[in-house]
Design a protein around this motif. Structure first.
Motif, PDB file in Angstrom:
ATOM      1  N   ALA A 108       0.832  -1.201   0.000  1.00 49.92           N
ATOM      2  CA  ALA A 108       0.000   0.000   0.000  1.00 49.92           C
ATOM      3  C   ALA A 108       0.866   1.251   0.000  1.00 49.92           C
ATOM      4  O   ALA A 108       0.593   2.213  -0.737  1.00 49.92           O
ATOM      5  CB  ALA A 108      -0.926  -0.007   1.213  1.00 49.92           C
ATOM      6  N   ALA A 109       1.918   1.261   0.814  1.00 53.29           N
ATOM      7  CA  ALA A 109       2.812   2.422   0.894  1.00 53.29           C
ATOM      8  C   ALA A 109       3.461   2.710  -0.456  1.00 53.29           C
ATOM      9  O   ALA A 109       3.576   3.867  -0.879  1.00 53.29           O
ATOM     10  CB  ALA A 109       3.879   2.177   1.958  1.00 53.29           C
ATOM     11  N   MET A 110       3.881   1.660  -1.135  1.00 45.71           N
ATOM     12  CA  MET A 110       4.531   1.836  -2.429  1.00 45.71           C
ATOM     13  C   MET A 110       3.544   2.371  -3.469  1.00 45.71           C
ATOM     14  O   MET A 110       3.884   3.246  -4.267  1.00 45.71           O
ATOM     15  CB  MET A 110       5.147   0.508  -2.873  1.00 45.71           C
ATOM     16  CG  MET A 110       6.299   0.058  -1.989  1.00 45.71           C
ATOM     17  SD  MET A 110       6.861  -1.630  -2.313  1.00 45.71           S
ATOM     18  CE  MET A 110       7.639  -1.421  -3.906  1.00 45.71           C
ATOM     19  N   GLY A 111       2.317   1.853  -3.457  1.00 46.00           N
ATOM     20  CA  GLY A 111       1.315   2.350  -4.392  1.00 46.00           C
ATOM     21  C   GLY A 111       0.977   3.806  -4.145  1.00 46.00           C
ATOM     22  O   GLY A 111       0.862   4.611  -5.089  1.00 46.00           O
ATOM     23  N   GLN A 112       0.820   4.170  -2.868  1.00 44.88           N
ATOM     24  CA  GLN A 112       0.530   5.566  -2.518  1.00 44.88           C
ATOM     25  C   GLN A 112       1.664   6.485  -2.982  1.00 44.88           C
ATOM     26  O   GLN A 112       1.420   7.576  -3.512  1.00 44.88           O
ATOM     27  CB  GLN A 112       0.336   5.687  -1.007  1.00 44.88           C
ATOM     28  CG  GLN A 112      -0.904   4.981  -0.489  1.00 44.88           C
ATOM     29  CD  GLN A 112      -0.871   4.799   1.020  1.00 44.88           C
ATOM     30  OE1 GLN A 112       0.038   5.267   1.706  1.00 44.88           O
ATOM     31  NE2 GLN A 112      -1.859   4.096   1.545  1.00 44.88           N
ATOM     32  N   ALA A 113       2.896   6.040  -2.773  1.00 49.19           N
ATOM     33  CA  ALA A 113       4.051   6.855  -3.161  1.00 49.19           C
ATOM     34  C   ALA A 113       4.114   7.040  -4.674  1.00 49.19           C
ATOM     35  O   ALA A 113       4.480   8.111  -5.169  1.00 49.19           O
ATOM     36  CB  ALA A 113       5.340   6.222  -2.652  1.00 49.19           C
ATOM     37  N   GLY A 114       3.756   5.995  -5.420  1.00 53.39           N
ATOM     38  CA  GLY A 114       3.747   6.112  -6.874  1.00 53.39           C
ATOM     39  C   GLY A 114       2.728   7.128  -7.354  1.00 53.39           C
ATOM     40  O   GLY A 114       3.002   7.934  -8.257  1.00 53.39           O
ATOM     41  N   ILE A 115       1.533   7.110  -6.745  1.00 50.49           N
ATOM     42  CA  ILE A 115       0.495   8.078  -7.109  1.00 50.49           C
ATOM     43  C   ILE A 115       0.929   9.494  -6.738  1.00 50.49           C
ATOM     44  O   ILE A 115       0.820  10.429  -7.547  1.00 50.49           O
ATOM     45  CB  ILE A 115      -0.829   7.721  -6.403  1.00 50.49           C
ATOM     46  CG1 ILE A 115      -1.369   6.391  -6.949  1.00 50.49           C
ATOM     47  CG2 ILE A 115      -1.864   8.832  -6.587  1.00 50.49           C
ATOM     48  CD1 ILE A 115      -2.525   5.820  -6.144  1.00 50.49           C
ATOM     49  N   ALA A 116       1.429   9.657  -5.507  1.00 56.58           N
ATOM     50  CA  ALA A 116       1.856  10.981  -5.060  1.00 56.58           C
ATOM     51  C   ALA A 116       2.985  11.525  -5.933  1.00 56.58           C
ATOM     52  O   ALA A 116       2.973  12.702  -6.328  1.00 56.58           O
ATOM     53  CB  ALA A 116       2.300  10.917  -3.603  1.00 56.58           C
ATOM     54  N   SER A 117       3.950  10.684  -6.254  1.00 60.65           N
ATOM     55  CA  SER A 117       5.104  11.135  -7.041  1.00 60.65           C
ATOM     56  C   SER A 117       4.693  11.585  -8.435  1.00 60.65           C
ATOM     57  O   SER A 117       5.190  12.602  -8.954  1.00 60.65           O
ATOM     58  CB  SER A 117       6.131  10.005  -7.156  1.00 60.65           C
ATOM     59  OG  SER A 117       6.601   9.631  -5.883  1.00 60.65           O
ATOM     60  N   THR A 118       3.797  10.837  -9.044  1.00 59.27           N
ATOM     61  CA  THR A 118       3.357  11.209 -10.387  1.00 59.27           C
ATOM     62  C   THR A 118       2.538  12.498 -10.348  1.00 59.27           C
ATOM     63  O   THR A 118       2.639  13.340 -11.253  1.00 59.27           O
ATOM     64  CB  THR A 118       2.551  10.064 -11.011  1.00 59.27           C
ATOM     65  OG1 THR A 118       3.357   8.874 -11.018  1.00 59.27           O
ATOM     66  CG2 THR A 118       2.145  10.388 -12.442  1.00 59.27           C
ATOM     67  N   THR A 119       1.753  12.678  -9.301  1.00 65.82           N
ATOM     68  CA  THR A 119       1.016  13.935  -9.136  1.00 65.82           C
ATOM     69  C   THR A 119       1.979  15.102  -8.948  1.00 65.82           C
ATOM     70  O   THR A 119       1.781  16.188  -9.512  1.00 65.82           O
ATOM     71  CB  THR A 119       0.065  13.844  -7.932  1.00 65.82           C
ATOM     72  OG1 THR A 119      -0.806  12.726  -8.105  1.00 65.82           O
ATOM     73  CG2 THR A 119      -0.765  15.115  -7.796  1.00 65.82           C
ATOM     74  N   ILE A 120       3.033  14.890  -8.160  1.00 70.92           N
ATOM     75  CA  ILE A 120       4.047  15.942  -7.973  1.00 70.92           C
ATOM     76  C   ILE A 120       4.669  16.315  -9.315  1.00 70.92           C
ATOM     77  O   ILE A 120       4.804  17.496  -9.653  1.00 70.92           O
ATOM     78  CB  ILE A 120       5.125  15.466  -6.974  1.00 70.92           C
ATOM     79  CG1 ILE A 120       4.560  15.425  -5.561  1.00 70.92           C
ATOM     80  CG2 ILE A 120       6.361  16.368  -7.039  1.00 70.92           C
ATOM     81  CD1 ILE A 120       5.452  14.729  -4.550  1.00 70.92           C
ATOM     82  N   ARG A 121       5.037  15.305 -10.084  1.00 71.26           N
ATOM     83  CA  ARG A 121       5.643  15.564 -11.396  1.00 71.26           C
ATOM     84  C   ARG A 121       4.693  16.374 -12.276  1.00 71.26           C
ATOM     85  O   ARG A 121       5.092  17.364 -12.906  1.00 71.26           O
ATOM     86  CB  ARG A 121       5.989  14.226 -12.043  1.00 71.26           C
ATOM     87  CG  ARG A 121       6.674  14.351 -13.417  1.00 71.26           C
ATOM     88  CD  ARG A 121       5.657  14.194 -14.533  1.00 71.26           C
ATOM     89  NE  ARG A 121       6.260  14.534 -15.816  1.00 71.26           N
ATOM     90  CZ  ARG A 121       5.637  15.153 -16.798  1.00 71.26           C
ATOM     91  NH1 ARG A 121       4.371  15.526 -16.661  1.00 71.26           N
ATOM     92  NH2 ARG A 121       6.250  15.416 -17.938  1.00 71.26           N
ATOM     93  N   ASN A 122       3.435  15.964 -12.322  1.00 73.30           N
ATOM     94  CA  ASN A 122       2.475  16.660 -13.183  1.00 73.30           C
ATOM     95  C   ASN A 122       2.172  18.075 -12.680  1.00 73.30           C
ATOM     96  O   ASN A 122       1.993  19.004 -13.469  1.00 73.30           O
ATOM     97  CB  ASN A 122       1.178  15.847 -13.277  1.00 73.30           C
ATOM     98  CG  ASN A 122       1.368  14.544 -14.020  1.00 73.30           C
ATOM     99  OD1 ASN A 122       2.343  14.376 -14.759  1.00 73.30           O
ATOM    100  ND2 ASN A 122       0.457  13.603 -13.831  1.00 73.30           N
TER     101      ASN A 122
END
Length: 304
Positions: A280-294
Motif C-alpha cells: 500500500a505504501a509503495m502504491g501511494q508513493a507512486g500516485i503521489a510522485s506522479t502527481t508531484i511531477r504533473n
C-alpha cells in the motif's frame, strides 16, 4: 540557491519508492532518512509480491536504496526537525541546516508501542525469531495453529484477537496492566470466539526455548508468539506544524492523489490513514510522485 523540486522525508518503502519515481522523472530531489524505518524490523515478509520465499526487511530496504541511487537519488542521513511553508516554497530544517523545496513528500511512518518491561536486546531477538509480532495482516499465516497472546484490552485488543482467531484457536488476550477494560459487546465477542482472558501483565519477559514467557497476575505464561495491541505513535508532527489537517488518530489526511490540505505537501505510507502494508505504501508513493511531477509541469514545462 535554486529550491529542490521535491524533498522526501523518510526512507522506508514509501519514501524510497517516491525517490525512485521522482528521480526517473529527472526531478531534483533530496531524500532525508533518520534511519528508523519500521520495515527494518521485519525478519521475513512473506506477503510482499515477487518474493515467494519471503524477504528480510533490511534486505528489501537495501535493494530499494540501491535502485534509487542508480537514478541519482542518494539517501542523506538527516533528521528533519522543522517544516514550514512561508511562501510558495517549503522550508525544511535539519537542526541548523535549512533546505528549500517546491514540494515535499512526507513518508515518516509510525512507531509501534512496545510492552513495558522488555529490554531492547530481548525485544530485538524475540522479533527476529517471530516470538513478538506486530502485524497480523503481514504474518497471521505464520501463527497458524500456534499458541498466541495478544497484549491489549478494550476495542483495539478485542479486534486484534478476533483477527488472529481466523488463524488459530489458541488465543489469550492479556491486559497490559491491571484488569481488562472490556465492554459487554467485547466480552460477548471474545466468548463467542473462544478467546480466553488473563489480567495483569507484570513483566518478567524471557525467551524460553522456542517460546516467549512473561509473568501475569494469574501466573507465568508462555506462547509461541505475542502480538502487542498497544497502538502506535503516528509521526505526523512535521505535517501538523506545517498546517496540514490530521485525523482524530493523528494520521495525515490526504486526497485521492495523496496531497494534504497544504498545497504541495504530500504524504504516503503508514503516516496516512489506511492499511499499513508495504504494498500500500509503495502504491501511494507512486500516485503521489506522479502527481508531484504533473503539478510541477503545470507551473513550468519539464524539458531536458
Amino acid at each position: 540557491m535554486k529550491p529542490d523540486d521535491c524533498i522526501i522525508i523518510g526512507a522506508g518503502p514509501a519514501g524510497l519508492t517516491a525517490a525512485i519515481y521522482l528521480a526517473r522523472y529527472h526531478l531534483d530531489i533530496r531524500l532525508f532518512d533518520c534511519g528508523t524505518s519500521r520495515a527494518s524490523w521485519i525478519p521475513t515478509s512473506h506477503n510482499h509480491a515477487g518474493f515467494p520465499d519471503g524477504i528480510n526487511g533490511n534486505e528489501l530496504l537495501d535493494r530499494m536504496r540501491e535502485q534509487a541511487a542508480k537514478y541519482g537519488a542518494m539517501r542523506e542521513p538527516k533528521r528533519v526537525t522543522d517544516l514550514s511553508k512561508p511562501d510558495e516554497c517549503f522550508t525544511v530544517c535539519c537542526d541548523e541546516e535549512t533546505f528549500r523545496a517546491r514540494t515535499v513528500l512526507m513518508a515518516t511512518g509510525v512507531v509501534n508501542n512496545r510492552p513495558e518491561g522488555i529490554d531492547d536486546q530481548l525485544h530485538d531477538e524475540a522479533l527476529s525469531r517471530g516470538l513478538i509480532r506486530y502485524c497480523p495482516v503481514c504474518d497471521g499465516y505464520e501463527v497458524t495453529d500456534k499458541k498466541v497472546a495478544v497484549i491489549g484490552t478494550g476495542d483495539h485488543g478485542t479486534a486484534e484477537a478476533q483477527f488472529i482467531r481466523t488463524f488459530t484457536s489458541d488465543i489469550t488476550l492479556v491486559s497490559p496492566d491491571g484488569g481488562h477494560d472490556l465492554s459487554e459487546q467485547c466480552s460477548k465477542a471474545l466468548d463467542g470466539a473462544g478467546i480466553s482472558r488473563v489480567a495483569g501483565l507484570s513483566g518478567g519477559f524471557a525467551i524460553e526455548g522456542d517460546t516467549i514467557a512473561f509473568d501475569t497476575a494469574e501466573g507465568r505464561m508462555s506462547f509461541n508468539s505475542v502480538y502487542p495491541a498497544l497502538g502506535s505513535v503516528i509521526r505526523s508532527g512535521l505535517a501538523k506544524s506545517c498546517g496540514a489537517d490530521v485525523s482524530d488518530s493523528d494520521c495525515v489526511l490526504v486526497d485521492d492523489h495523496y496531497e494534504t490540505s497544504v498545497p504541495g505537501l504530500f504524504a504516503a505510507g503508514d503516516v496516512v490513514e489506511g492499511l499499513d502494508q508495504i504494498s500500500a505504501a509503495m502504491g501511494q508513493a507512486g500516485i503521489a510522485s506522479t502527481t508531484i511531477r504533473n503539478r510541477l509541469a503545470e507551473k513550468a514545462p519539464l524539458m531536458r
